[in-house]
Write a protein that holds these residues in place. Structure first.
Motif, PDB file in Angstrom:
ATOM      1  N   LEU A  67     -18.854  12.901 -33.538  1.00  0.00           N
ATOM      2  CA  LEU A  67     -19.172  13.345 -34.576  1.00  0.00           C
ATOM      3  C   LEU A  67     -18.635  15.426 -34.391  1.00  0.00           C
ATOM      4  O   LEU A  67     -17.734  15.563 -35.588  1.00  0.00           O
ATOM      5  N   LEU A  68     -18.403  15.720 -33.267  1.00  0.00           N
ATOM      6  CA  LEU A  68     -18.509  16.670 -32.451  1.00  0.00           C
ATOM      7  C   LEU A  68     -16.423  16.753 -33.016  1.00  0.00           C
ATOM      8  O   LEU A  68     -15.876  18.022 -33.467  1.00  0.00           O
ATOM      9  N   ALA A  69     -15.796  16.033 -32.844  1.00  0.00           N
ATOM     10  CA  ALA A  69     -14.209  16.040 -32.591  1.00  0.00           C
ATOM     11  C   ALA A  69     -14.056  15.830 -34.096  1.00  0.00           C
ATOM     12  O   ALA A  69     -12.833  16.612 -34.720  1.00  0.00           O
ATOM     13  N   LEU A  70     -14.412  15.398 -35.179  1.00  0.00           N
ATOM     14  CA  LEU A  70     -14.117  14.818 -37.059  1.00  0.00           C
ATOM     15  C   LEU A  70     -14.412  16.517 -37.733  1.00  0.00           C
ATOM     16  O   LEU A  70     -13.722  17.101 -38.443  1.00  0.00           O
ATOM     17  N   ILE A  71     -15.282  16.765 -36.771  1.00  0.00           N
ATOM     18  CA  ILE A  71     -15.783  18.017 -38.430  1.00  0.00           C
ATOM     19  C   ILE A  71     -14.637  19.556 -38.288  1.00  0.00           C
ATOM     20  O   ILE A  71     -14.101  20.410 -38.932  1.00  0.00           O
ATOM     21  N   PRO A 103      -9.578  25.922 -44.143  1.00  0.00           N
ATOM     22  CA  PRO A 103     -10.959  26.748 -44.966  1.00  0.00           C
ATOM     23  C   PRO A 103     -11.163  26.818 -46.147  1.00  0.00           C
ATOM     24  O   PRO A 103     -10.230  27.848 -47.031  1.00  0.00           O
ATOM     25  N   ASN A 104     -11.586  26.662 -46.498  1.00  0.00           N
ATOM     26  CA  ASN A 104     -12.241  26.709 -47.889  1.00  0.00           C
ATOM     27  C   ASN A 104     -13.190  26.043 -48.049  1.00  0.00           C
ATOM     28  O   ASN A 104     -14.519  25.431 -47.903  1.00  0.00           O
ATOM     29  N   PRO A 105     -14.544  26.907 -50.044  1.00  0.00           N
ATOM     30  CA  PRO A 105     -15.832  26.682 -49.680  1.00  0.00           C
ATOM     31  C   PRO A 105     -15.971  24.806 -49.484  1.00  0.00           C
ATOM     32  O   PRO A 105     -17.023  24.514 -49.129  1.00  0.00           O
ATOM     33  N   ARG A 106     -15.295  24.113 -50.535  1.00  0.00           N
ATOM     34  CA  ARG A 106     -14.995  22.893 -50.068  1.00  0.00           C
ATOM     35  C   ARG A 106     -15.041  21.875 -49.076  1.00  0.00           C
ATOM     36  O   ARG A 106     -16.414  21.266 -48.761  1.00  0.00           O
ATOM     37  N   SER A 107     -14.609  22.106 -48.081  1.00  0.00           N
ATOM     38  CA  SER A 107     -14.034  21.678 -47.217  1.00  0.00           C
ATOM     39  C   SER A 107     -15.267  22.392 -46.091  1.00  0.00           C
ATOM     40  O   SER A 107     -15.624  21.003 -45.481  1.00  0.00           O
ATOM     41  N   THR A 108     -16.111  23.525 -46.034  1.00  0.00           N
ATOM     42  CA  THR A 108     -16.487  23.988 -45.445  1.00  0.00           C
ATOM     43  C   THR A 108     -18.203  23.736 -45.608  1.00  0.00           C
ATOM     44  O   THR A 108     -19.346  23.053 -45.237  1.00  0.00           O
ATOM     45  N   GLU A 109     -18.275  23.038 -47.195  1.00  0.00           N
ATOM     46  CA  GLU A 109     -19.662  22.476 -47.780  1.00  0.00           C
ATOM     47  C   GLU A 109     -19.608  20.926 -47.207  1.00  0.00           C
ATOM     48  O   GLU A 109     -20.303  20.056 -46.968  1.00  0.00           O
ATOM     49  N   ALA A 110     -18.554  20.352 -47.187  1.00  0.00           N
ATOM     50  CA  ALA A 110     -18.364  18.838 -46.608  1.00  0.00           C
ATOM     51  C   ALA A 110     -18.786  18.667 -44.906  1.00  0.00           C
ATOM     52  O   ALA A 110     -19.190  18.095 -44.116  1.00  0.00           O
ATOM     53  N   ALA A 111     -17.693  19.347 -44.795  1.00  0.00           N
ATOM     54  CA  ALA A 111     -18.408  19.857 -43.146  1.00  0.00           C
ATOM     55  C   ALA A 111     -19.659  20.244 -42.681  1.00  0.00           C
ATOM     56  O   ALA A 111     -20.125  19.618 -41.800  1.00  0.00           O
ATOM     57  N   THR A 112     -20.289  20.827 -43.393  1.00  0.00           N
ATOM     58  CA  THR A 112     -21.793  21.143 -43.011  1.00  0.00           C
ATOM     59  C   THR A 112     -22.756  20.273 -43.616  1.00  0.00           C
ATOM     60  O   THR A 112     -23.758  19.817 -42.564  1.00  0.00           O
ATOM     61  N   LYS A 113     -22.339  19.490 -44.838  1.00  0.00           N
ATOM     62  CA  LYS A 113     -23.322  18.215 -45.001  1.00  0.00           C
ATOM     63  C   LYS A 113     -22.751  17.012 -43.366  1.00  0.00           C
ATOM     64  O   LYS A 113     -23.885  16.916 -43.528  1.00  0.00           O
ATOM     65  N   TYR A 114     -21.362  16.825 -43.334  1.00  0.00           N
ATOM     66  CA  TYR A 114     -21.321  16.152 -42.362  1.00  0.00           C
ATOM     67  C   TYR A 114     -21.883  16.222 -40.869  1.00  0.00           C
ATOM     68  O   TYR A 114     -23.157  14.948 -40.266  1.00  0.00           O
ATOM     69  N   PHE A 115     -22.041  17.609 -40.999  1.00  0.00           N
ATOM     70  CA  PHE A 115     -22.711  17.475 -39.220  1.00  0.00           C
ATOM     71  C   PHE A 115     -24.309  17.944 -39.805  1.00  0.00           C
ATOM     72  O   PHE A 115     -25.366  16.861 -38.426  1.00  0.00           O
ATOM     73  N   LEU A 116     -25.182  17.808 -40.391  1.00  0.00           N
ATOM     74  CA  LEU A 116     -26.335  17.995 -40.703  1.00  0.00           C
ATOM     75  C   LEU A 116     -26.787  16.630 -40.634  1.00  0.00           C
ATOM     76  O   LEU A 116     -27.249  16.073 -39.946  1.00  0.00           O
ATOM     77  N   TRP A 167     -24.792  11.704 -48.895  1.00  0.00           N
ATOM     78  CA  TRP A 167     -23.501  12.392 -48.578  1.00  0.00           C
ATOM     79  C   TRP A 167     -22.442  12.125 -47.940  1.00  0.00           C
ATOM     80  O   TRP A 167     -21.437  12.692 -48.452  1.00  0.00           O
ATOM     81  N   LEU A 168     -22.226  10.744 -48.468  1.00  0.00           N
ATOM     82  CA  LEU A 168     -20.711  10.158 -48.028  1.00  0.00           C
ATOM     83  C   LEU A 168     -19.569  10.359 -49.027  1.00  0.00           C
ATOM     84  O   LEU A 168     -18.792  11.179 -49.076  1.00  0.00           O
ATOM     85  N   PRO A 169     -20.141  10.047 -50.940  1.00  0.00           N
ATOM     86  CA  PRO A 169     -19.176  10.877 -51.578  1.00  0.00           C
ATOM     87  C   PRO A 169     -18.860  12.268 -51.543  1.00  0.00           C
ATOM     88  O   PRO A 169     -17.782  12.454 -51.862  1.00  0.00           O
ATOM     89  N   GLU A 170     -19.909  12.892 -51.420  1.00  0.00           N
ATOM     90  CA  GLU A 170     -19.931  14.211 -51.176  1.00  0.00           C
ATOM     91  C   GLU A 170     -19.320  14.821 -49.924  1.00  0.00           C
ATOM     92  O   GLU A 170     -18.137  15.895 -50.603  1.00  0.00           O
ATOM     93  N   VAL A 171     -19.460  14.179 -49.311  1.00  0.00           N
ATOM     94  CA  VAL A 171     -18.187  14.768 -48.199  1.00  0.00           C
ATOM     95  C   VAL A 171     -16.933  14.034 -48.142  1.00  0.00           C
ATOM     96  O   VAL A 171     -15.775  14.486 -47.857  1.00  0.00           O
ATOM     97  N   THR A 172     -16.704  12.485 -48.846  1.00  0.00           N
ATOM     98  CA  THR A 172     -15.588  12.743 -48.830  1.00  0.00           C
ATOM     99  C   THR A 172     -14.234  13.169 -49.791  1.00  0.00           C
ATOM    100  O   THR A 172     -13.398  13.840 -49.975  1.00  0.00           O
ATOM    101  N   GLN A 173     -15.689  13.635 -51.564  1.00  0.00           N
ATOM    102  CA  GLN A 173     -14.770  14.513 -52.071  1.00  0.00           C
ATOM    103  C   GLN A 173     -14.293  15.800 -51.518  1.00  0.00           C
ATOM    104  O   GLN A 173     -13.123  16.500 -52.072  1.00  0.00           O
ATOM    105  N   GLY A 174     -14.949  16.927 -50.998  1.00  0.00           N
ATOM    106  CA  GLY A 174     -14.173  17.633 -49.947  1.00  0.00           C
ATOM    107  C   GLY A 174     -13.648  17.390 -48.964  1.00  0.00           C
ATOM    108  O   GLY A 174     -12.957  18.686 -48.850  1.00  0.00           O
TER     109      GLY A 174
END
Length: 344
Positions: free
Chosen positions: A37-41, A48-61, A114-121
């Motif tokens: 988990l911690l290595a993939l974030i 860094p861009n808004p989409r990748s930041t959002e995807a990383a946040t959703k994945y972490f939570l 969470w999976l489609p949204e994270v994959t898309q970002g």
């Protein structure tokens, strides 16, 4: 990113599932999941861009929530039995909570959103890790303790995953979301056969990885992020058309390609165990999956999307830039069906 940092991150990602698979101690298994988990974030947020930041946040939570539930189950089991492993005497509520945590990590329905949204970002190369390597560790835990989980819970999650993966993939135009919903459906196939023949779950996982890796490689090399971007392949890379078409048909489960093998064997095994309704339902949803893969092929090679004249003037690109892993993965993802008597 610094090459040393990148090496450490990839080493941690590779080591985490290995620790989980080789451990008999639940706490060590949990540590392996957390390393993953911690290595993939950092990879998700490398550019860094808004989409990748959002995807990383959703994945972490979501993953942190699943890890918390799993750790709580492990501690409750230790309090009950005094052991760092699940036993037949483990309370059914603890095993249900354990399955829920693993279902969240695997992206099984109804914990799939969470999976489609994270994959898309995220980028396609990181999406490949998310949809293949990251599935190994939680699935290995489930493989070890599936006999202690209520079979009805496994079957219900499998049916829901297969249905959601099939129906939600129909209205997608982004290739990353299509692959995410395909992953949800394939996870449903793996879990559905787990109570009857767990070795078929491993076979299905290996074939799923063999089909997903070359598809991601092709999409990543040519930045195919939507159906519209794939529609110019006929002009830019005509030699890639048969390759990507075969991989897509194999992933959809069309005989006589490799992707038909796990579906064929799983449906046969379900019928042997007198589970005809589940086998029929999964066969019908497999046709829906095949439909949206066929739609990708149709838009790629059989039609010309509306475009300006300049897009039709692209010169053909040299396809020799492919790396050495793609041809053997292409063969494995399409031509392994004759091996079925040996596998059976």
């Amino acid at each position: 990113m610094n090459p040393t940092t990148l090496t450490i991150i990839y080493f941690t990602i590779m080591t985490g599932p290995i620790i989980t698979m080789l451990s008999s101690n639940l706490f060590l298994m949990w540590i392996g999941l957390e390393m993953n988990l911690l290595a993939l974030i950092p990879l998700m947020n490398n550019s860094p861009n808004p989409r990748s930041t959002e995807a990383a946040t959703k994945y972490f939570l979501t993953q942190a929530t699943a890890s918390m539930i799993l750790l709580f189950s492990i501690l409750m089991n230790f309090k009950q039995l005094g052991l760092w492993t699940f036993q037949p005497e483990t309370d059914s509520t603890i095993m249900a909570a354990t399955f829920i945590s693993l279902a969240i990590k695997l992206g099984l329905a109804p914990f799939h959103s969470w999976l489609p949204e994270v994959t898309q970002g995220i980028k396609l190369n990181v999406g490949l890790i998310l949809l293949t390597w990251q599935k190994i560790a939680p699935l290995s835990i489930l493989f070890q303790f599936y006999t202690l989980v209520n079979p009805a819970l496994l079957i219900l999650s499998a049916i829901t995953s297969v249905l959601i993966g099939a129906w939600n993939g129909l209205n997608q135009t982004q290739t990353r979301k299509i692959l995410a919903y395909s992953s949800i459906a394939h996870m449903g196939w793996m879990v559905s056969i787990l109570p009857y023949n767990p070795s078929l779950t491993i076979l299905n996982l290996l074939i799923y990885i063999a089909m997903t890796v070359p598809m991601f490689f092709v999409f990543h090399m040519h930045s195919f992020t939507s159906i519209t971007s794939m529609s110019l392949m006929w002009n830019k890379m005509p030699m890639a058309l048969p390759m990507i078409s075969l991989i897509l048909l194999s992933t959809g489960g069309l005989p006589p390609l490799t992707g038909f093998l796990p579906k064929w064997i799983i449906i046969t095994e379900l019928m042997k165990n007198n589970n005809l309704s589940l086998a029929t339902l999964m066969a019908m949803t497999a046709l829906i999956n095949l439909f949206f893969y066929t739609r990708l092929i149709f838009s790629t090679s059989l039609t010309t999307f509306p475009s300006n004249n300049n897009s039709k003037m692209y010169t053909h690109q040299n396809y020799k830039k492919n790396n050495n892993i793609l041809p053997p993965m292409m063969i494995a993802s399409t031509l392994m069906l004759p091996l079925s008597p040996l596998l059976l």
